[in-house]
Write a protein that holds these residues in place. Structure first.
Motif, PDB file in Angstrom:
ATOM      1  N   SER A  60     -41.617 -62.132 -91.189  1.00  0.00           N
ATOM      2  CA  SER A  60     -42.456 -63.044 -90.406  1.00  0.00           C
ATOM      3  C   SER A  60     -42.042 -64.498 -90.591  1.00  0.00           C
ATOM      4  O   SER A  60     -42.624 -65.389 -89.980  1.00  0.00           O
ATOM      5  CB  SER A  60     -43.926 -62.876 -90.806  1.00  0.00           C
ATOM      6  N   ARG A 107     -42.337 -66.147 -93.366  1.00  0.00           N
ATOM      7  CA  ARG A 107     -43.122 -66.730 -94.456  1.00  0.00           C
ATOM      8  C   ARG A 107     -42.289 -66.753 -95.737  1.00  0.00           C
ATOM      9  O   ARG A 107     -41.542 -65.826 -96.025  1.00  0.00           O
ATOM     10  CB  ARG A 107     -44.383 -65.891 -94.661  1.00  0.00           C
ATOM     11  N   GLN A 108     -42.420 -67.813 -96.504  1.00  0.00           N
ATOM     12  CA  GLN A 108     -41.700 -67.950 -97.764  1.00  0.00           C
ATOM     13  C   GLN A 108     -42.508 -67.340 -98.916  1.00  0.00           C
ATOM     14  O   GLN A 108     -43.654 -67.717 -99.134  1.00  0.00           O
ATOM     15  CB  GLN A 108     -41.440 -69.429 -98.070  1.00  0.00           C
ATOM     16  N   VAL A 109     -41.928 -66.389 -99.625  1.00  0.00           N
ATOM     17  CA  VAL A 109     -42.541 -65.789-100.804  1.00  0.00           C
ATOM     18  C   VAL A 109     -41.632 -66.112-101.982  1.00  0.00           C
ATOM     19  O   VAL A 109     -40.477 -65.699-102.012  1.00  0.00           O
ATOM     20  CB  VAL A 109     -42.709 -64.259-100.644  1.00  0.00           C
ATOM     21  N   ARG A 115     -36.327 -64.921-100.374  1.00  0.00           N
ATOM     22  CA  ARG A 115     -37.674 -65.484-100.264  1.00  0.00           C
ATOM     23  C   ARG A 115     -38.272 -65.390 -98.869  1.00  0.00           C
ATOM     24  O   ARG A 115     -39.466 -65.483 -98.716  1.00  0.00           O
ATOM     25  CB  ARG A 115     -37.675 -66.944-100.721  1.00  0.00           C
ATOM     26  N   SER A 116     -37.478 -65.220 -97.834  1.00  0.00           N
ATOM     27  CA  SER A 116     -38.017 -65.162 -96.477  1.00  0.00           C
ATOM     28  C   SER A 116     -38.407 -63.736 -96.122  1.00  0.00           C
ATOM     29  O   SER A 116     -37.665 -62.797 -96.373  1.00  0.00           O
ATOM     30  CB  SER A 116     -36.994 -65.676 -95.464  1.00  0.00           C
ATOM     31  N   THR A 117     -39.588 -63.586 -95.522  1.00  0.00           N
ATOM     32  CA  THR A 117     -40.037 -62.286 -95.050  1.00  0.00           C
ATOM     33  C   THR A 117     -39.685 -62.152 -93.579  1.00  0.00           C
ATOM     34  O   THR A 117     -39.236 -63.102 -92.943  1.00  0.00           O
ATOM     35  CB  THR A 117     -41.560 -62.130 -95.242  1.00  0.00           C
TER      36      THR A 117
END
Length: 114
Positions: A47, A49-51, A43-45
């Motif tokens: 950057s 950010r959580q996706v 889930r972590s990119t």
């Protein structure tokens, strides 16, 4: 020996209503979007950010997959098998492309079966 493989299996939720179109070539197409949860570890990119999900375009070209797809309802859980395709077309003066999954089969799943 052919070592190339293009096989996709997705399990997710239908997002919105499927769309039926007749193209200028008279070919018929049904498209819909599938929302697939990402595993917690993915889930972590870069950057930070959580996706939590991926939204994937599904294209149905055969009469069998078109019939199955057009009957789907938003939120329904399904399994889609097929192949990843990159489509190209012209939008004005620009060439554009998009990746989508060309469905070979679509199966409804019972809630909790995913």
């Amino acid at each position: 020996m052919d070592t190339s493989v293009n096989e996709v299996r997705l399990v997710g939720r239908v997002s919105g209503s499927p769309v039926h179109r007749v193209l200028p070539s008279d070919d018929e197409l049904v498209t819909f979007r599938l929302v697939v949860d990402r595993p917690v570890k993915a889930r972590s990119t870069s950057s930070g950010r959580q996706v939590r999900v991926d939204t994937i375009d599904i294209a149905c070209w055969t009469s069998r997959t078109r019939r199955r797809a057009i009957a789907l309802e938003s939120g329904e859980c399904v399994e889609v098998s097929g192949a990843l395709r990159r489509r190209f077309w012209r939008a004005g003066a620009a060439a554009v492309s998009r990746c989508e999954v060309e469905a070979a089969s679509i199966d409804r799943l019972r809630v909790g079966a995913a």
